[in-house]
Write a protein that holds these residues in place. Sequence first.
Motif, PDB file in Angstrom:
ATOM      1  N   ASN A   1       0.821  -1.219   0.000  1.00 40.67           N
ATOM      2  CA  ASN A   1       0.000   0.000   0.000  1.00 40.67           C
ATOM      3  C   ASN A   1       0.853   1.266   0.000  1.00 40.67           C
ATOM      4  N   LYS A   2       1.956   1.201  -0.702  1.00 40.77           N
ATOM      5  CA  LYS A   2       2.803   2.392  -0.830  1.00 40.77           C
ATOM      6  C   LYS A   2       3.002   2.706  -2.309  1.00 40.77           C
ATOM      7  N   PHE A   3       3.305   3.962  -2.563  1.00 45.28           N
ATOM      8  CA  PHE A   3       3.604   4.351  -3.934  1.00 45.28           C
ATOM      9  C   PHE A   3       4.838   5.235  -3.948  1.00 45.28           C
ATOM     10  N   ASP A   4       5.754   4.934  -4.833  1.00 46.47           N
ATOM     11  CA  ASP A   4       6.964   5.735  -4.962  1.00 46.47           C
ATOM     12  C   ASP A   4       7.140   6.020  -6.448  1.00 46.47           C
ATOM     13  N   ALA A   5       6.944   7.269  -6.814  1.00 49.13           N
ATOM     14  CA  ALA A   5       6.994   7.637  -8.228  1.00 49.13           C
ATOM     15  C   ALA A   5       8.377   7.382  -8.816  1.00 49.13           C
ATOM     16  N   HIS A   6       9.377   7.323  -7.945  1.00 54.99           N
ATOM     17  CA  HIS A   6      10.739   7.192  -8.447  1.00 54.99           C
ATOM     18  C   HIS A   6      11.348   5.832  -8.159  1.00 54.99           C
ATOM     19  N   LEU A   7      10.482   4.869  -8.003  1.00 55.77           N
ATOM     20  CA  LEU A   7      10.929   3.497  -7.801  1.00 55.77           C
ATOM     21  C   LEU A   7      11.853   3.080  -8.950  1.00 55.77           C
ATOM     22  N   PHE A   8      12.913   2.347  -8.611  1.00 55.69           N
ATOM     23  CA  PHE A   8      13.799   1.830  -9.653  1.00 55.69           C
ATOM     24  C   PHE A   8      13.031   0.965 -10.654  1.00 55.69           C
ATOM     25  N   HIS A   9      13.462   0.988 -11.893  1.00 58.98           N
ATOM     26  CA  HIS A   9      12.902   0.024 -12.842  1.00 58.98           C
ATOM     27  C   HIS A   9      13.428  -1.356 -12.495  1.00 58.98           C
ATOM     28  N   THR A  10      12.617  -2.352 -12.777  1.00 63.74           N
ATOM     29  CA  THR A  10      12.942  -3.716 -12.356  1.00 63.74           C
ATOM     30  C   THR A  10      14.050  -4.315 -13.214  1.00 63.74           C
ATOM     31  N   ILE A  11      15.004  -4.913 -12.544  1.00 68.19           N
ATOM     32  CA  ILE A  11      16.023  -5.704 -13.253  1.00 68.19           C
ATOM     33  C   ILE A  11      15.790  -7.156 -12.862  1.00 68.19           C
ATOM     34  N   GLY A  12      15.725  -8.024 -13.834  1.00 72.87           N
ATOM     35  CA  GLY A  12      15.477  -9.438 -13.535  1.00 72.87           C
ATOM     36  C   GLY A  12      14.020  -9.677 -13.183  1.00 72.87           C
ATOM     37  N   VAL A  13      13.769 -10.561 -12.241  1.00 80.90           N
ATOM     38  CA  VAL A  13      12.396 -10.814 -11.793  1.00 80.90           C
ATOM     39  C   VAL A  13      12.317 -10.704 -10.281  1.00 80.90           C
ATOM     40  N   GLU A  14      11.157 -10.312  -9.828  1.00 79.88           N
ATOM     41  CA  GLU A  14      10.909 -10.211  -8.400  1.00 79.88           C
ATOM     42  C   GLU A  14       9.510 -10.747  -8.136  1.00 79.88           C
ATOM     43  N   PHE A  15       9.249 -11.091  -6.905  1.00 78.70           N
ATOM     44  CA  PHE A  15       7.865 -11.399  -6.575  1.00 78.70           C
ATOM     45  C   PHE A  15       7.564 -11.055  -5.129  1.00 78.70           C
ATOM     46  N   LEU A  16       6.292 -10.813  -4.868  1.00 78.57           N
ATOM     47  CA  LEU A  16       5.826 -10.550  -3.513  1.00 78.57           C
ATOM     48  C   LEU A  16       4.617 -11.438  -3.243  1.00 78.57           C
ATOM     49  N   ASN A  17       4.441 -11.796  -1.997  1.00 84.78           N
ATOM     50  CA  ASN A  17       3.272 -12.591  -1.614  1.00 84.78           C
ATOM     51  C   ASN A  17       2.255 -11.718  -0.908  1.00 84.78           C
ATOM     52  N   LYS A  18       0.997 -12.059  -1.079  1.00 81.29           N
ATOM     53  CA  LYS A  18      -0.060 -11.363  -0.335  1.00 81.29           C
ATOM     54  C   LYS A  18      -1.164 -12.355  -0.011  1.00 81.29           C
ATOM     55  N   ASP A  19      -1.533 -12.398   1.263  1.00 79.88           N
ATOM     56  CA  ASP A  19      -2.636 -13.272   1.682  1.00 79.88           C
ATOM     57  C   ASP A  19      -3.936 -12.499   1.597  1.00 79.88           C
ATOM     58  N   LEU A  20      -4.964 -13.149   1.119  1.00 73.92           N
ATOM     59  CA  LEU A  20      -6.267 -12.497   1.117  1.00 73.92           C
ATOM     60  C   LEU A  20      -7.378 -13.541   1.116  1.00 73.92           C
ATOM     61  N   GLU A  21      -8.570 -13.059   1.362  1.00 71.07           N
ATOM     62  CA  GLU A  21      -9.718 -13.949   1.348  1.00 71.07           C
ATOM     63  C   GLU A  21     -10.683 -13.458   0.299  1.00 71.07           C
ATOM     64  N   VAL A  22     -11.063 -14.350  -0.573  1.00 68.09           N
ATOM     65  CA  VAL A  22     -12.036 -13.977  -1.592  1.00 68.09           C
ATOM     66  C   VAL A  22     -13.169 -14.988  -1.567  1.00 68.09           C
ATOM     67  N   ASP A  23     -14.352 -14.513  -1.350  1.00 65.58           N
ATOM     68  CA  ASP A  23     -15.549 -15.366  -1.327  1.00 65.58           C
ATOM     69  C   ASP A  23     -15.339 -16.599  -0.442  1.00 65.58           C
ATOM     70  N   GLY A  24     -14.749 -16.389   0.702  1.00 65.55           N
ATOM     71  CA  GLY A  24     -14.578 -17.494   1.640  1.00 65.55           C
ATOM     72  C   GLY A  24     -13.361 -18.365   1.376  1.00 65.55           C
ATOM     73  N   HIS A  25     -12.619 -18.059   0.335  1.00 65.91           N
ATOM     74  CA  HIS A  25     -11.406 -18.835   0.058  1.00 65.91           C
ATOM     75  C   HIS A  25     -10.193 -18.106   0.600  1.00 65.91           C
ATOM     76  N   GLN A  26      -9.368 -18.837   1.357  1.00 67.95           N
ATOM     77  CA  GLN A  26      -8.087 -18.273   1.776  1.00 67.95           C
ATOM     78  C   GLN A  26      -7.091 -18.479   0.643  1.00 67.95           C
ATOM     79  N   VAL A  27      -6.475 -17.380   0.255  1.00 67.39           N
ATOM     80  CA  VAL A  27      -5.596 -17.464  -0.904  1.00 67.39           C
ATOM     81  C   VAL A  27      -4.288 -16.739  -0.607  1.00 67.39           C
ATOM     82  N   THR A  28      -3.190 -17.308  -1.025  1.00 67.83           N
ATOM     83  CA  THR A  28      -1.933 -16.557  -1.042  1.00 67.83           C
ATOM     84  C   THR A  28      -1.616 -16.235  -2.492  1.00 67.83           C
ATOM     85  N   LEU A  29      -1.591 -14.959  -2.772  1.00 68.93           N
ATOM     86  CA  LEU A  29      -1.253 -14.532  -4.131  1.00 68.93           C
ATOM     87  C   LEU A  29       0.259 -14.356  -4.219  1.00 68.93           C
TER      88      LEU A  29
END
Lengths: 656, 202
Positions: B30-58
Motif C-alpha cells: 500500500n505504498k507508492f513511490d513515483a521514483h521506484l527503480f525500474h525492475t532488473i530481472g524478476v521479483e515477486f511478492l506474496n499477499k494473503d487475502l480472502e475472496v468469497d470465503g477462500h483463503q488465498v496466497t497470491l
Amino acid sequence: MAAESVHKVLFEHEGVFIQPSSDEDAITQDLLVSGSLRIIDRDGEIIVEYRPLEDTVDPSNMLCAGKDSSSVVEWTQCPGDRSQQLLETQHSYETEWDMVNAVSFRKKPCTNGEGSMNHSHERSRWAFTFSVGDLRSITVREEGWTFLICKLKDSSSLPALHFHQGGSREFLDNLRRFALLTESLDDETCLLLSTPNKTLSQSFENLLDDNNFGIVHKFRKDPYVTTLGGFSKVTNYLFDALRGAEEQHQRPPEEVADLLGEVIPGLEINQQEEPGFEVITRIDLGTRPQVTRREPLSVEDWAKYQDPEGRMINISQLKQAIFKGGLYHAVRKEAWKFLLGYFPWDSTLEERKALQRTKTDEYFRMKLQWKSVSEEQERRNSRLRDYRSLIEKDVNRTDRTNRFYEGIDNPGLVLLHDILMTYCMFDFDLGYVQGMSDLLSPILYVMENEVDAFWCFVSFMDQMHQNFEEQMQGMKNQLIQLSLLLRLLDLVFWNYLESQDSGYLYFCFRWLLIRFKRELSFQDVLRLWEVMWTGLPCQNFHLLVCCAILDSEKQKIMEENFGFNEILKHINELSMKLDIEEILQKAEGICLQIKGCKDLPHSISGILGFDTNVCGSNAEDSGSPGPRPRQRQDACSNGHLRESSSHNSCSVAFIS
Amino acid sequence: MTTKTSLLKVILLGDGGVGKSSIMNRYVTNKFDAHLFHTIGVEFLNKDLEVDGHQVTLQIWDTAGQERFRSLRTPFYRGSDCCLLTFSVDDNQSFLNLGNWKKEFIYYADVKEPEKFPFIILGNKLDVTERQVSTEEAKQWCQENGDYPYYETSAKDATNVAVAFEEAVRRVLAMDERTDHLIPTDTVKLHRKPRSAATCCS
C-alpha cells in the motif's frame, strides 16, 4: 555368487558414504566409508548393492585429498585456442557449441569401471546388498546433503547412505521404476515401499485411488513448500501424474528451472540422464587466509604517484593501494579516468588536455546527431523512438533519492538522459538497454561533467557490453563461471542449490548485470567499482564477490530449507543490507585461498586468470568428442569437487 | 466449499514503464513511490487475502519489460494461474503491444487452452491528465480478444488495484471450480463460454 549369475547394472552412483561406527542420527565425524551404490537386475530380482570403493578414509584425509592428482580430470583445449579469443569471437549459440565440440578432455583410468562387478577380491566388510522387495521404507533426511535411511521388512536397519556428491534423487528415481514409493502418513520424510507387479503407470493409478488420495492431495495443496527438502523431484513426479487429472494446479518451480537451463546452455546440472557418468575430483583448498583492508587513498597519496609532467608512476603499487583501500572521494574524479582507461597512465597533463579537447568535439558531434533529428524523422525511426522513450522513463527511475538526481528538473537528470542518448549514437546496435542508466549514474555523479562522464561510461560499457547484447552471452558466461567457482568452494552448498533447482544461480542475475549497483548503498557502489577496476587481485574478481556474499547467506538458506522461490526472494531482499568492506575482505581471502591451491582445475584458473600457460602438454588430447562428451567417472571416492557431469563438461570446456 | 489456502501465481506483463512494479507494491505494501527503480530481472511478492470465503496466497511476479530480457524472463511464466496484461493509458504504444505480450505469455507459459486462460487487462496511470488511450478503445480490445475483464487503475492513488487482483483470484478459482467438477475429458469443450467463469463462484 554375483559373478556367476546374469546381472545387469541398472543404476550406479559413486561417492555414497556410510558411517559404520556411528549411529544414524548423530553425524559424528568418525569413520567414513565411501563407496558406490548400484541397482542391479540379478536374474530378474532387483537388488540394491552398496560396496566400498577403496580404503576407508577419515575426514582429515578427505580434506587434504588434493595430493591424489590422479583423480583430477584435466581439461584441455585444441592448440591455439585461447579462451579469451573464443569468448570474443563468439557470435551465436551455434558457434558456442562448435567450440564445445572442439574441446576435449583427458581422463585418468578409473579403478572402478564396469568390470568391477567381477572383482570379488577387495570386498570389505562394509559391503551390503538387499532385495528391493525386502525394503520396507526409506527415510530421507537433509543435513546440507541428503542421506537415506533404509529399513528392511524384517525391521533391520542398514547404515545410512550419505549422498555427499548428490545422486540421491537419481537413486530414488531409478528405484521408482521397480517399486512404488509413497509418503508415510505420520512422517512425511519417510517413503514406504511397495512393489506391485505392475508397470509404473499402473502404480500411479493406485495412487489416485481414494485410499491414497490424501497423500496426493497434500502434495497438491502446497507444492511450493518443499516439505521433502532436496527430494522435490519425487513430489514433482507425483505431481506430473496428477496433471492429467486436474488441470488447475501449481506447477513446480522445477519447470522454471528447466527452462532457465535451456536459456543457459552448458549448465544442465539437473538433467543427468545417466547418473553414473560423473567425474569427481578432490581439491584441497586449505584454509582461507585472513586479510585486512586499508585506508582509502587520499589526494596527497595520489599526488605521490605522479611525476612532474603528470605521468602516473609506480602504477602496480598504486593499483594495489586502490585495491586495498579504495579512494577518498576527492580523488575519484581524476583517478577513475585512469582506472577506466579514458586516460592512459603514462600520459602527461598536456596530452590529457589535448585528449579531452578531441573527445569533447567527438562527443558533441554525436550529441548533435540525435539532437537534430526532427519529430518527422523520429516517426520513421522506431528504434531511436524506442530508445528515447525507454531512456526517458528510466532516467526518471534511477537513483532519485540521491541528491544529484532528486527533485523535478534536476540538471543531473538531463545529463543522464543526454549521455545515454549520445551513447545510442555511439553504439546504435546496442542502443539503450535497461540497466545502463544504473551503470552511468555513479560515473556521472563522480565526474560532474558531461563529456568526461560519457567517455568513462564508454570505457565501462566496453567491459560490460556482453551483458547487454541480444543473446545476453555475457550473463550466461558469468552464471556458468560462477557456478563452477561455487562448486569448487562449497560443494555442499552448491549441491543444496542444485537440489532446489537453483543451480543456475539465476538469483545472481541482477548482481551480475549491473555489478551490484542495486545491492549496495550508493557510496559502497563507488568503493566496490574502483576496487574492481584495478583488475586486482585476479580476473573476474566480481565473481568472487558473489561467492563472498553467498558464503554469508548459505547458512540461512540451508537451515531454513529455502526452495527456488525463497532463495530468489531472499537474495533480492539482501539489497542495501550488505557491508562492502566485509565482502571485499572475504572475497580477497577467497581469491588467495584458491590461488594457493596446487591442483586447481584449468577451468577455475582460466576464469580467474591464473593460467598463464594455456594448453601445454595436454593439447594433443584434443580428439573428437561428440557434441556432448561423456566420460567415465574417475575413481575418487571422497571428492570435494564434482568437476563435471557429462553435460557440465560442455561448460567446463567452454571456459577452460 | 473447502477452506484450504491456495497459492496462486499471477504475473504482471507489459511494456517497460507502464507501472507493473508500482501496481504490485501498491497492492502488497500500500505504498507508492513515483521514483521506484525500474525492475532488473524478476521479483515477486506474496499477499494473503480472502475472496468469497477462500483463503488465498497470491504470489505476484514482476518482470523487466524490455525486449532484450525476454529469454531470462519467459521461464518464469510457467505455472502462472493468471496473467495481468498491463499498459499505461498515457502511452499508446504500450497499449498496441498488449497483443504481443499476450502471445509471448501463451507461448512461453505453455498454456494448454489459451482461449480459456484468465487474462486481465489493466490500463494504469489513470491519474495522468493526458490520455492517449480511451476507455472505449481499451474495452473494445478486451472484448475482441477474449472478453477479458478490464480495469483502469492508478497505482499512484490506489484506484482499482485491489479490485483487479481480487478479480484475478475469482477468475482462477472459477477455473478451479469448473475443472474440479468436470473430470477432464473432452466434454470441457462444451463449457468454453468465457462468461460462465465469472458466475459459478458466488
